[in-house]
Design an enzyme around this catalytic site. Structure first.
Site, PDB file in Angstrom:
ATOM      1  CE1 TYR A  84     -13.706  64.033  74.521  1.00 36.63           C
ATOM      2  CE2 TYR A  84     -13.353  66.312  73.841  1.00 36.63           C
ATOM      3  CZ  TYR A  84     -14.181  65.200  73.974  1.00 36.63           C
ATOM      4  OH  TYR A  84     -15.471  65.267  73.549  1.00 36.63           O
ATOM      5  CD  GLU A 141     -11.830  60.678  72.722  1.00 37.00           C
ATOM      6  OE1 GLU A 141     -10.862  61.444  72.858  1.00 37.00           O
ATOM      7  OE2 GLU A 141     -12.782  60.871  71.942  1.00 37.00           O
ATOM      8  CG  ASP A 184     -27.425  47.152  88.390  1.00 37.42           C
ATOM      9  OD1 ASP A 184     -26.765  47.827  89.202  1.00 37.42           O
ATOM     10  OD2 ASP A 184     -28.204  47.668  87.565  1.00 37.42           O
ATOM     11  CB  THR A 212     -24.377  54.340  90.662  1.00 37.79           C
ATOM     12  OG1 THR A 212     -25.089  53.769  91.755  1.00 37.79           O
ATOM     13  CG2 THR A 212     -25.209  54.253  89.412  1.00 37.79           C
ATOM     14  CE  LYS A 241     -28.624  54.384  92.882  1.00 41.87           C
ATOM     15  NZ  LYS A 241     -27.974  54.178  91.580  1.00 41.87           N
ATOM     16  NE  ARG A 277     -25.986  62.535  90.024  1.00 42.73           N
ATOM     17  CZ  ARG A 277     -26.946  61.735  90.482  1.00 42.73           C
ATOM     18  NH1 ARG A 277     -27.422  60.776  89.740  1.00 42.73           N
ATOM     19  NH2 ARG A 277     -27.435  61.910  91.690  1.00 42.73           N
TER      20      ARG A 277
HETATM   21  N1  DSN Z   1     -32.715  56.324  90.091  1.00 43.53           N
HETATM   22  C1  DSN Z   1     -32.113  55.238  90.829  1.00 43.53           C
HETATM   23  C2  DSN Z   1     -32.830  54.965  92.092  1.00 43.53           C
HETATM   24  O1  DSN Z   1     -33.362  55.892  92.670  1.00 43.53           O
HETATM   25  O2  DSN Z   1     -32.872  53.834  92.538  1.00 43.53           O
HETATM   26  C3  DSN Z   1     -31.996  54.001  90.007  1.00 43.53           C
HETATM   27  O3  DSN Z   1     -31.443  54.308  88.793  1.00 43.53           O
END
Ligand code: DSN
Length: 421
Positions: free
Chosen positions: A61, A63, A207, A233, A236, A242
């Site tokens: 933990y 925080e 974003d 994120t 990707k 993740r």
């Molecule tokens: N699920 C993601 C995507 O496939 O683009 C977006 O959050």
């Protein structure tokens, strides 16, 4: 197939203790190895990233922030978070980085919280034109708690309508303007968006979840010099664990940190924070920069080859890692195409196209992306083969034909093994 990826003795222990779950781990590995992974938001992380995720950092933990934690014993995880922050700032040339968000949606909740109050007006790309749930969908917190006004693409070009965006900004005076999407194959003109934000006094939020990996690899222009805040994120094209991350100008650093913790999250997932640090180090290499360029080259090749198969590329092609394909010419809708491809070992998703006459659960399109196949080492020739496999799968209702295509898919993927010993 190998189970080495699960780190030998520990996996043997898991198999004995929990055969059901260990079987899932093995069959998911096999699924990823054997099928074609064309979901534009997925990738194969390095073994080094996977090693951090299966580490004892998961137990801690922490925080707060490095040097200012609420619990003791954080001296080791602090080192991981400092590394992740410094690597993010250096890779993207950012003033400030928060590496704690558990996901892209979490990062976006923090952005709303840092810059707006419930009821405020925000301008963002509409979901049916490629936006994201957190950009104001009525079923999402963003649409329920904020007055989100949507902009979209022009019907003739299928590119963002910057005139409409400016008109809406002047008419609605939003607190914040969001650019970024999940199914937009072109580049966003950040300079234009900045000018509109300045004209109406709005925070510029990008974003960048989908394309930040291409920015990291210097394959496309960066939003960081323009935006007040960039959320994304890390799993990707970026090829990390993740999770989510936020970059911000120094003036917004305190507001972002407060919004993430204690505003929106408790303890960060320190194994993922360490994994983010590992991925960011990988992204700073010439090999990764080549990878990012190859992802785009492959996406263009796949898109062109699908056009050659009688399908239409939305907005006339792609400049990124994904293509949005209008498949009405095949006589099949997106839902059926998705199912048939799935039965043929080709994993992609149905996707609405701009001004889609079909419902979101049916759609007239598919979305394909090349982050994962490029990580496997596939190139332009394989993209042509994949386009042909997709076209044949979409056009066939015969299970035997789909099974035959699946065998061809497995023959192809076996030449580009992932996670082999
Ligand atoms: N699920 C993601 C995507 O496939 O683009 C977006 O959050």
């Amino acid at each position: 197939m190998t189970k080495d990826i699960f780190y030998g003795p520990d996996f043997d222990l898991l198999s004995q203790q929990d055969p059901e779950i260990s079987a899932v781990l093995l069959s998911e590995l096999k699924r990823q190895q054997m099928n074609l992974q064309l979901i534009a938001s997925e990738n194969f992380t390095s073994r080094a990233v996977l090693a951090t995720l299966g580490s004892t950092l998961s137990n801690k933990y922490a925080e707060g922030y490095p040097g200012k934690r609420y619990y003791g014993g954080c001296e080791e995880v602090d080192k991981a978070e400092y590394l992740a922050i410094e690597r993010a700032k250096s890779l993207f040339g950012a003033d400030h980085a928060n590496v704690q968000p558990h996901s892209g949606a979490s990062a976006n909740i923090a952005v709303y919280q840092a810059f707006t109050k419930p009821g405020d007006t925000v301008l963002a790309m509409s979901l049916p034109h490629g936006g994201h749930l957190t950009h104001g969908s009525p079923v999402n917190f963003s649409g329920k708690w904020f007055n989100v006004v949507s902009y979209g693409v022009r019907q003739d070009t299928e590119l963002i309508d910057y005139d409409e965006l400016r008109d809406l900004a002047i008419a609605n005076k939003p607190k914040m303007i969001c650019s970024g999407a999940t199914a937009y194959p072109s580049l966003v003109d950040f300079e234009k968006v900045r000018a509109i934000c300045d004209e109406v006094g709005a925070i510029m939020w990008v974003d960048a979840a989908h394309f930040i990996g291409l920015v990291a690899g210097k394959a496309i222009p960066s939003p960081v010099p323009y935006a007040d805040v960039v959320s994304f994120t890390t799993h990707k094209v970026l090829r990390g664990p993740r999770g989510g991350m936020i970059l911000a100008k120094e003036a917004h650093a305190a507001a972002i940190d407060k919004a993430v913790f204690p505003g929106m999250q408790g303890g960060p997932i320190m194994s993922a924070v360490a994994g983010k640090a590992v991925a960011l180090k990988e992204c700073a290499t010439p090999e990764y920069q080549k990878y990012a360029k190859d992802v785009i080259t492959n996406a263009k090749a796949l898109c062109t080859a699908l056009e050659g198969e009688g399908m239409r590329a939305v907005s006339g092609g792609t400049q990124t890692h994904l293509a949005l394909i209008d498949i009405r010419g095949t006589g099949v809708n997106g839902k059926v195409a998705d199912e048939r491809c799935g039965n043929a070992g080709i994993v992609l998703n149905k996707n609405s196209i701009p001004f889609d006459p079909e419902k979101p659960g049916i759609t007239s399109g598919i979305r394909v992306g090349t982050p994962a196949t490029t990580t496997q080492g596939m190139g332009v020739e394989e993209m042509k083969t994949i386009a042909s496999l997709i076209s044949r799968a979409i056009r066939s209702e015969d299970p035997a034909v789909l099974a035959g295509i699946k065998s061809e898919v497995h023959a192809l993927t076996s030449k580009f093994p992932i996670y082999n010993a």
